[in-house]
Design a protein around this motif. Structure first.
Motif, PDB file in Angstrom:
ATOM      1  N   THR A   1       5.205  17.863   3.092  1.00  0.00           N
ATOM      2  CA  THR A   1       4.242  18.012   2.015  1.00  0.00           C
ATOM      3  C   THR A   1       4.743  17.186   0.846  1.00  0.00           C
ATOM      4  N   PRO A   2       3.922  16.296   0.294  1.00  0.00           N
ATOM      5  CA  PRO A   2       4.364  15.533  -0.869  1.00  0.00           C
ATOM      6  C   PRO A   2       4.781  16.470  -1.993  1.00  0.00           C
ATOM      7  N   SER A   3       5.861  16.135  -2.685  1.00  0.00           N
ATOM      8  CA  SER A   3       6.394  17.026  -3.715  1.00  0.00           C
ATOM      9  C   SER A   3       5.570  17.025  -4.992  1.00  0.00           C
ATOM     10  N   GLY A   4       4.907  15.912  -5.287  1.00  0.00           N
ATOM     11  CA  GLY A   4       4.150  15.833  -6.522  1.00  0.00           C
ATOM     12  C   GLY A   4       5.001  15.475  -7.724  1.00  0.00           C
ATOM     13  N   GLU A   5       6.299  15.318  -7.517  1.00  0.00           N
ATOM     14  CA  GLU A   5       7.194  14.925  -8.605  1.00  0.00           C
ATOM     15  C   GLU A   5       6.971  13.462  -8.955  1.00  0.00           C
ATOM     16  N   PRO A   6       6.963  13.115 -10.236  1.00  0.00           N
ATOM     17  CA  PRO A   6       6.793  11.707 -10.610  1.00  0.00           C
ATOM     18  C   PRO A   6       7.845  10.818  -9.945  1.00  0.00           C
ATOM     19  N   GLY A   7       7.391   9.728  -9.369  1.00  0.00           N
ATOM     20  CA  GLY A   7       8.288   8.781  -8.723  1.00  0.00           C
ATOM     21  C   GLY A   7       8.672   9.121  -7.298  1.00  0.00           C
ATOM     22  N   SER A   8       8.305  10.301  -6.812  1.00  0.00           N
ATOM     23  CA  SER A   8       8.641  10.649  -5.435  1.00  0.00           C
ATOM     24  C   SER A   8       7.564  10.113  -4.503  1.00  0.00           C
ATOM     25  N   PRO A   9       7.952   9.748  -3.289  1.00  0.00           N
ATOM     26  CA  PRO A   9       6.948   9.197  -2.362  1.00  0.00           C
ATOM     27  C   PRO A   9       6.005  10.276  -1.842  1.00  0.00           C
ATOM     28  N   TRP A  10       4.809   9.872  -1.482  1.00  0.00           N
ATOM     29  CA  TRP A  10       3.844  10.797  -0.898  1.00  0.00           C
ATOM     30  C   TRP A  10       4.065  10.934   0.600  1.00  0.00           C
ATOM     31  N   TYR A  11       4.857  10.035   1.175  1.00  0.00           N
ATOM     32  CA  TYR A  11       5.117   9.989   2.613  1.00  0.00           C
ATOM     33  C   TYR A  11       6.566  10.395   2.874  1.00  0.00           C
ATOM     34  N   PRO A  12       6.893  10.768   4.113  1.00  0.00           N
ATOM     35  CA  PRO A  12       8.286  11.058   4.448  1.00  0.00           C
ATOM     36  C   PRO A  12       9.137   9.796   4.250  1.00  0.00           C
ATOM     37  N   PRO A  13      10.214   9.857   3.480  1.00  0.00           N
ATOM     38  CA  PRO A  13      11.018   8.661   3.186  1.00  0.00           C
ATOM     39  C   PRO A  13      11.473   7.903   4.425  1.00  0.00           C
ATOM     40  N   GLU A  14      11.737   8.591   5.526  1.00  0.00           N
ATOM     41  CA  GLU A  14      12.196   7.907   6.739  1.00  0.00           C
ATOM     42  C   GLU A  14      11.086   7.089   7.401  1.00  0.00           C
ATOM     43  N   GLU A  15       9.841   7.255   6.948  1.00  0.00           N
ATOM     44  CA  GLU A  15       8.713   6.508   7.507  1.00  0.00           C
ATOM     45  C   GLU A  15       8.200   5.428   6.550  1.00  0.00           C
ATOM     46  N   GLU A  16       9.009   5.046   5.589  1.00  0.00           N
ATOM     47  CA  GLU A  16       8.607   4.078   4.575  1.00  0.00           C
ATOM     48  C   GLU A  16       8.083   2.770   5.178  1.00  0.00           C
ATOM     49  N   GLY A  17       8.674   2.287   6.248  1.00  0.00           N
ATOM     50  CA  GLY A  17       8.259   1.038   6.876  1.00  0.00           C
ATOM     51  C   GLY A  17       6.951   1.127   7.635  1.00  0.00           C
ATOM     52  N   LEU A  18       6.394   2.317   7.785  1.00  0.00           N
ATOM     53  CA  LEU A  18       5.156   2.515   8.541  1.00  0.00           C
ATOM     54  C   LEU A  18       3.959   2.854   7.649  1.00  0.00           C
ATOM     55  N   VAL A  19       4.167   2.874   6.342  1.00  0.00           N
ATOM     56  CA  VAL A  19       3.130   3.298   5.404  1.00  0.00           C
ATOM     57  C   VAL A  19       1.976   2.302   5.346  1.00  0.00           C
ATOM     58  N   CYS A  20       0.762   2.812   5.413  1.00  0.00           N
ATOM     59  CA  CYS A  20      -0.445   1.989   5.277  1.00  0.00           C
ATOM     60  C   CYS A  20      -0.496   1.441   3.849  1.00  0.00           C
ATOM     61  N   PRO A  21      -0.542   0.119   3.690  1.00  0.00           N
ATOM     62  CA  PRO A  21      -0.551  -0.451   2.344  1.00  0.00           C
ATOM     63  C   PRO A  21      -1.782  -0.038   1.533  1.00  0.00           C
ATOM     64  N   SER A  22      -2.930   0.138   2.180  1.00  0.00           N
ATOM     65  CA  SER A  22      -4.142   0.538   1.459  1.00  0.00           C
ATOM     66  C   SER A  22      -4.053   1.978   0.962  1.00  0.00           C
ATOM     67  N   CYS A  23      -3.526   2.878   1.791  1.00  0.00           N
ATOM     68  CA  CYS A  23      -3.344   4.270   1.357  1.00  0.00           C
ATOM     69  C   CYS A  23      -2.307   4.329   0.238  1.00  0.00           C
ATOM     70  N   ASP A  24      -1.251   3.544   0.369  1.00  0.00           N
ATOM     71  CA  ASP A  24      -0.202   3.521  -0.653  1.00  0.00           C
ATOM     72  C   ASP A  24      -0.762   3.044  -1.987  1.00  0.00           C
ATOM     73  N   ALA A  25      -1.598   2.005  -1.958  1.00  0.00           N
ATOM     74  CA  ALA A  25      -2.215   1.493  -3.181  1.00  0.00           C
ATOM     75  C   ALA A  25      -3.145   2.547  -3.782  1.00  0.00           C
ATOM     76  N   ALA A  26      -3.905   3.245  -2.949  1.00  0.00           N
ATOM     77  CA  ALA A  26      -4.809   4.283  -3.437  1.00  0.00           C
ATOM     78  C   ALA A  26      -4.017   5.433  -4.066  1.00  0.00           C
ATOM     79  N   MET A  27      -2.879   5.771  -3.500  1.00  0.00           N
ATOM     80  CA  MET A  27      -2.047   6.831  -4.059  1.00  0.00           C
ATOM     81  C   MET A  27      -1.445   6.389  -5.399  1.00  0.00           C
ATOM     82  N   ASP A  28      -1.097   5.118  -5.528  1.00  0.00           N
ATOM     83  CA  ASP A  28      -0.562   4.607  -6.795  1.00  0.00           C
ATOM     84  C   ASP A  28      -1.623   4.618  -7.885  1.00  0.00           C
ATOM     85  N   ASP A  29      -2.880   4.400  -7.483  1.00  0.00           N
ATOM     86  CA  ASP A  29      -3.972   4.392  -8.461  1.00  0.00           C
ATOM     87  C   ASP A  29      -4.357   5.798  -8.890  1.00  0.00           C
ATOM     88  N   GLY A  30      -4.061   6.780  -8.021  1.00  0.00           N
ATOM     89  CA  GLY A  30      -4.552   8.113  -8.180  1.00  0.00           C
ATOM     90  C   GLY A  30      -3.964   8.977  -9.169  1.00  0.00           C
TER      91      GLY A  30
END
Length: 95
Positions: A66-95
């Motif tokens: 579950t994403p922590s919601g803490e500022p600067g923390s990732p919304w995805y599991p850190p061990e899966e950073e290389g598999l993150v969808c760039p479009s979802c990541d951009a949408a989360m940054d905008d959100g």
């Protein structure tokens, strides 16, 4: 980030689960990690589409993440950073 569910797009699409059968995607490799809004009236099931617009039907919610919601923390599991969808990541940054 309480309304976000992390979902895994699996290497091989899996059909729906038969009663008593294994969980959808059990044992399948993760192809990409997406973010999806939670379905109405739940905090554990993804809605029908990811933030990048993909169908979540054949995807699997990330187990025990579950994403922590803490500022600067990732919304995805850190061990899966290389598999993150760039479009979802951009949408989360905008959100």
């Amino acid at each position: 980030m309480s309304g976000i569910i992390v979902v895994h797009e699996l290497e091989t699409p899996t059909p729906g689960r038969a009663a008593g059968g294994p969980a959808p995607g059990a044992g399948a490799a993760v192809r990409q990690v997406h973010a999806a809004p939670a379905a109405p009236d739940t905090t554990t099931e993804p809605g029908p589409r990811t933030l990048c617009g993909r169908d979540t039907f054949a995807m699997r919610a990330a187990a025990a993440w579950t994403p922590s919601g803490e500022p600067g923390s990732p919304w995805y599991p850190p061990e899966e950073e290389g598999l993150v969808c760039p479009s979802c990541d951009a949408a989360m940054d905008d959100g």
